[in-house]
Design a protein around this motif. Sequence first.
Motif, PDB file in Angstrom:
ATOM      1  N   ALA A 137    -121.817  61.995  76.572  1.00  0.00           N
ATOM      2  CA  ALA A 137    -120.716  62.407  77.450  1.00  0.00           C
ATOM      3  C   ALA A 137    -120.344  61.293  78.421  1.00  0.00           C
ATOM      4  O   ALA A 137    -119.168  61.088  78.740  1.00  0.00           O
ATOM      5  N   ARG A 138    -121.334  60.550  78.887  1.00  0.00           N
ATOM      6  CA  ARG A 138    -121.097  59.479  79.865  1.00  0.00           C
ATOM      7  C   ARG A 138    -120.390  58.281  79.243  1.00  0.00           C
ATOM      8  O   ARG A 138    -119.503  57.703  79.861  1.00  0.00           O
ATOM      9  N   THR A 139    -120.752  57.911  78.013  1.00  0.00           N
ATOM     10  CA  THR A 139    -120.216  56.665  77.434  1.00  0.00           C
ATOM     11  C   THR A 139    -119.373  56.879  76.191  1.00  0.00           C
ATOM     12  O   THR A 139    -118.637  55.978  75.799  1.00  0.00           O
ATOM     13  N   GLY A 140    -119.500  58.024  75.547  1.00  0.00           N
ATOM     14  CA  GLY A 140    -118.932  58.204  74.226  1.00  0.00           C
ATOM     15  C   GLY A 140    -119.934  57.703  73.194  1.00  0.00           C
ATOM     16  O   GLY A 140    -120.992  57.170  73.544  1.00  0.00           O
ATOM     17  N   ILE A 141    -119.616  57.896  71.926  1.00  0.00           N
ATOM     18  CA  ILE A 141    -120.449  57.369  70.843  1.00  0.00           C
ATOM     19  C   ILE A 141    -119.644  56.324  70.086  1.00  0.00           C
ATOM     20  O   ILE A 141    -118.421  56.298  70.167  1.00  0.00           O
ATOM     21  N   GLY A 142    -120.338  55.483  69.387  1.00  0.00           N
ATOM     22  CA  GLY A 142    -119.656  54.457  68.613  1.00  0.00           C
ATOM     23  C   GLY A 142    -118.796  55.069  67.529  1.00  0.00           C
ATOM     24  O   GLY A 142    -119.210  56.022  66.864  1.00  0.00           O
ATOM     25  N   GLN A 143    -117.600  54.524  67.384  1.00  0.00           N
ATOM     26  CA  GLN A 143    -116.710  54.990  66.317  1.00  0.00           C
ATOM     27  C   GLN A 143    -117.434  54.865  64.984  1.00  0.00           C
ATOM     28  O   GLN A 143    -118.043  53.841  64.695  1.00  0.00           O
ATOM     29  N   GLY A 144    -117.377  55.918  64.173  1.00  0.00           N
ATOM     30  CA  GLY A 144    -118.032  55.908  62.869  1.00  0.00           C
ATOM     31  C   GLY A 144    -119.451  56.454  62.895  1.00  0.00           C
ATOM     32  O   GLY A 144    -120.068  56.599  61.850  1.00  0.00           O
TER      33      GLY A 144
END
Length: 164
Positions: free
Chosen positions: A78-85
């Motif tokens: 939630a804080r950073t997002g996850i890597g695309q893919g």
Amino acid sequence: MAAAGAPLPNGPTPSRFARRGFLVGAGAAIGVAGLAGARWFNIAATVQERDLTAPEALAAAQAGEILLVDIRRPDEWARTGIGQGAVAIDMRRTDFIEVLLGHVGGRRDVPVALICARGVRSAKMSARLDAAGFTQVLDVPEGMSGSGAGPGWIKRGLPLVQPN
């Protein structure tokens, strides 16, 4: 205030050994804190044979060559997002391996790359998956936040998405 080595009001004279003991203890505490910090930031990490850099992991995930799994906690996603893919699976789940098997169609020979914040947890989880019979486990030791292996996904400016 009493001079060094002078008697304290209502007390004994502090010895040189007591002062040295304090300094040695303080130095040891600082050293332990430094080692803990070095481990937290994984400054000794390097890219090994079965490792990928963050850009390599992104390219391989986008090409469908690997399943990239972000094993951090939901609050980190939630804080950073996850890597695309990447797919997000919290490594603390008791059913982690079963959920992972669902993503790879039950096959333990599919290349799976793990990423966490700084490569510490992904290295541990890689060993756990090896022990569970996965044959192509890869690690992204620089992680999302960077380590000794590299600046990390975020500092490299690689694309991020919010988890579902």
